[in-house]
Design an enzyme around this catalytic site. Structure first.
Site: not given
Ligand code: SF4
Length: 385
Positions: A108, A137, A241
């Site tokens: 994608e 994820c 993160n």
């Protein structure tokens, strides 16, 4: 269709085709091919432009190349572009493209127009799936099937440029202005092919992107951060993160191999050209990495280098055990960083309604697959590291 889970991530490449894929050849390799076929050297330039500036999908389209030359090319190399499997349009203008590769894999790319700032950005994929196994994820749940080739990585850009022109959405010849290597896969785990794709995309005879408008993001493959800085001029983004190793080991297993201190040392060594900054992406997870202590540690970490911080409210993925922090918490982090002199902003969540936002790309249908085991057992050895 299901993706194979590849545990040995040291050998993730696709099987070499009998005839080389012409879009993956460098300018020099095209020159050598043209010479071997007995053609004049300028034909290599023409061919390169057809492939990478006019986004040709077949040799038949290359109307100013002699028919005999095109027939020779057909016999020597393959030109098999990605096939558009599906495009989904968000209410905010974002378009998610799903492509099918020659061997039937799905990947994608996400187009994000920002007409206010005159930017049209494409987020591109570099691997089929991902071996990094980040717990939040969707792509990380798929495991790694294989690396994308340079032609497949650059091909996403070529075909979206062509799509935007053909659909009349943006005038040509180069509708896209910015690129971010932040789609499916870990770009620095496919270093050689990513570097070869950058050579194509930054080429004056190709789409001619400026290195100032191209950003490569990594979860933290430290040796290849240093190579990226030494061998290219593009910008760096770090998907951080977490602010402690204990937390980051859980959220991003790559941290078990390269700790936060190693990552920050690589950032300090990364060449900062023309007043650039490293972008630190920080996805906020409720109760996990969004405390005031996290905020203080984040400030201390990013102050070590010229930095800007993108705060991202997590997009919930069904089946994964992370929840988004409340919007006021995101704002609290932005205010706290700015008060301490750190450039910070909330990154817009684009295409949330079509699962095109950060961490939501999973072309095989979403969460449910296990990541490759290699990085958890010290096997991670990125190609070219
Ligand atoms: Fe891979 Fe990036 Fe997802 Fe981590 S966040 S699993 S590096 S695609």
């Amino acid at each position: 269709m299901s993706l194979p889970i590849v545990a040995d991530i040291q050998q993730p490449g696709a099987a070499a085709p009998a005839r080389p894929e012409v879009r993956s050849l460098s300018r020099e390799e095209l020159g050598a091919l043209v010479a071997r076929l007995g053609e004049k050297p300028y034909r290599a330039g023409q061919l390169y432009k057809w492939l990478h500036q006019k986004y040709a999908l077949s040799f038949e389209e290359m109307s100013d190349l002699p028919k005999a030359f095109r027939a020779k090319l057909q016999a020597e190399v393959v030109l098999e572009p990605l096939v558009l499997d599906k495009d989904q349009r968000s209410t905010d203008g974002t378009i998610k493209f799903r492509w099918r590769t020659t061997d039937g894999k799905l990947i994608e790319s996400v187009y994000m127009p920002d007409e206010e700032r005159g930017r049209r950005t494409l987020c591109i994929s570099t691997q089929v799936g991902c071996a990094m196994g980040c717990g939040f994820c969707a792509t990380g749940t798929m495991g790694l099937a294989r690396n994308l080739t340079p032609g497949e990585i650059a091909g996403q850009v070529h075909q979206v440029n062509r799509f935007l022109i053909e659909e009349g959405l943006v005038p040509g010849p180069r509708p896209l202005t910015n690129l971010v290597y932040m789609g499916m896969g870990e770009p620095l785990h496919n270093f050689e092919n990513v570097k070869a794709s950058l050579e194509i995309l930054l080429s004056e005879e190709g789409p001619n992107f400026s290195h100032r408008h191209v950003t490569v993001s990594t979860a933290g493959i430290v040796p290849n951060i240093l190579r990226l800085g030494a061998e290219t001029e593009v910008k760096l983004a770090i998907s951080l993160n977490a602010t402690t190793d204990e937390c980051r080991d859980k959220v991003m297993p790559v941290n078990r191999r390269w700790k936060i201190a190693d990552l920050m040392e690589a950032c300090r060594k990364f060449p900062m050209r023309q007043g650039r900054r490293i972008t630190f992406e920080y996805v906020l997870f409720d109760g996990i990495n969004d405390t005031d202590a996290d905020l203080e540690r984040l400030v201390q970490l990013v102050r070590q280098v010229p930095a800007k911080v993108n705060l991202i409210q997590y997009n919930k993925n069904e089946g994964l055990p992370y929840e988004p922090s409340p919007p006021e918490r995101v704002q609290h982090f932005i205010d706290g960083l700015m008060r301490r002199g750190v450039q910070a902003m909330a990154r817009k969540n684009r295409g949330r309604d079509i699962l095109a936002a950060c961490g939501q790309l999973a072309a095989e249908g979403g969460p449910g697959r296990k990541p490759a085991k290699g990085i958890l057992t010290g096997q991670l050895a990125p190609r070219g590291a």
